[in-house]
Design an enzyme around this catalytic site. Sequence first.
Site, PDB file in Angstrom:
ATOM      1  N   ALA B  35     -11.198  -1.781  -0.115  1.00 30.40           N
ATOM      2  CA  ALA B  35     -10.322  -2.957  -0.213  1.00 30.40           C
ATOM      3  C   ALA B  35      -9.190  -2.698  -1.202  1.00 30.40           C
ATOM      4  CB  ALA B  35     -11.129  -4.165  -0.671  1.00 30.40           C
ATOM      5  N   ASP B  36      -8.075  -3.398  -1.018  1.00 27.07           N
ATOM      6  CA  ASP B  36      -7.065  -3.407  -2.070  1.00 27.07           C
ATOM      7  C   ASP B  36      -7.076  -4.805  -2.706  1.00 27.07           C
ATOM      8  OD1 ASP B  36      -5.538  -5.124  -0.479  1.00 27.07           O
ATOM      9  OD2 ASP B  36      -4.195  -3.532   0.201  1.00 27.07           O
TER      10      ASP B  36
END
Lengths: 419, 77
Positions: B35-36
């Site tokens: 994820a960012d």
Amino acid sequence: MRRVVVTGLGMVTPLACGVEETWTRILKGQSGAGTITQFDASHLPTTYACEIPRGDGSDGTYNPDDWMEPKEQRKVDEFITFAMAAAEQAVTDANWKPEAEADRLRTGVMIGSGIGGLQSIAETAVTLKERGPRRVSPFFIPGALINLCSGQVSIRYGFKGPNHAVVTACSTGAHAIGDAARLIMLDDADVMVAGGSEAPISEIGIAGFNACKALSTKWNDDPVKASRPYSADRDGFVMGEGAGCVVLEEYEHAKARGAKIYAEVVGYGLSGDAYHITAPAEDGNGGYRSMEAALKRAGLTPADVDYVNAHGTSTMADTIELGAVARLLGDAAGKVTMSSTKSATGHLLGAAGAIEAIFSILAIRDQVAPPTLNLEEPAVETEIDLAPLEARKREINVALSNSFGFGGTNASLVLAKVD
Amino acid sequence: MSDIADRVKKIVVEHLSVDEAKVTENASFIDDLGADSLDTVELVMAFEEEFGIEIPDDAAETIQSFGDAVKFISENS
């Protein structure tokens, strides 16, 4: 000035996903028009458009999963997915996916859009109103911004050169290619991925263009007849969607790596109408001046032009453009073929100039002018061959592609065969 | 596994397109699940939606892993 050639092509259009698939269909006289399927348009004045044939990716259909991970698609408006598909085709065609940092630093991206993430904005506005600001997605803004086509493409391929986006309504695609070519000419980059993308077929898009009386409304029972540039009974444009991208490259750079060269961008002209927000100046002087400027830059005369890919949207403005082209060509008018491929694809707004530049390039490659569909009764008499109904086999060494946009913004590209 | 953990896992798998087996107690959204920072904002929104709770921004910042999410939701729903 450095020379700029085209070494890669990519497109997603209402005729097909893919350059050759689209081109084959356009030459056969097929139309991309039909009743709108993406949403129920039955309550709108216009119930038809030119939609991309969506499917599993076979037989020229467009399958977004082939071009962008489903997880990533969810975070962007569809106009970005279209651009990713067109860009991937173009860089694959050009065989330009460099690994070396030096090459990546000299490769830029300039993909524009007329409106950008219109549907995302509409949906998010409803979410905001009905459910409040905490329900607005963190991906809303980066998924709707016009320059995120260029951003996403640069991230995928590591292109670290100029990263830019054009927004000039229906001239966007042509301006993007022209401006990107200039960046290469001025030595800001050696390679540019340039083009336009648009996803305007949504309730708000159709309602908006209906409201400003730009869309055809009379052909709900027979949509393939609706886009009829130059016809006496034309009544507005037919909305299209899709994207077109080209790989532009400095000539010596392309030659040195043995790249396939389609054509050279020899001229680019721009002008403003300073007249009206949606209508062109009645004497067509804006279009005339952009064409004149493009030929001047190319060092060519009107007599050198073989094929004109017209802006030709199937609106009242068609005859204004035709008049301007006839005045520009003068005595040479009788030897030129000019067609409107919007008769087959509809009007892709910000992508139109890009796909039409590609059609002009393919016209040079295959020595054939694509047809103007539905042209049985022209609105005016002209010496210019409008290629009615059928593609015209003929010599084409120089092609001129026109794009004119709301706000009175005009762009013309001149493309030439490279021996 | 608790009902809450199952529901959190389903959201994480769907949003991050990751294999369910990777969503372990200590799996960090960013370091382990790809994820960012924007993905984590969206995940928190999805948790709020699923469990009908409000997760304040300062609390959201402490939810870094699958285990953190299950713990916070268990204590606050």
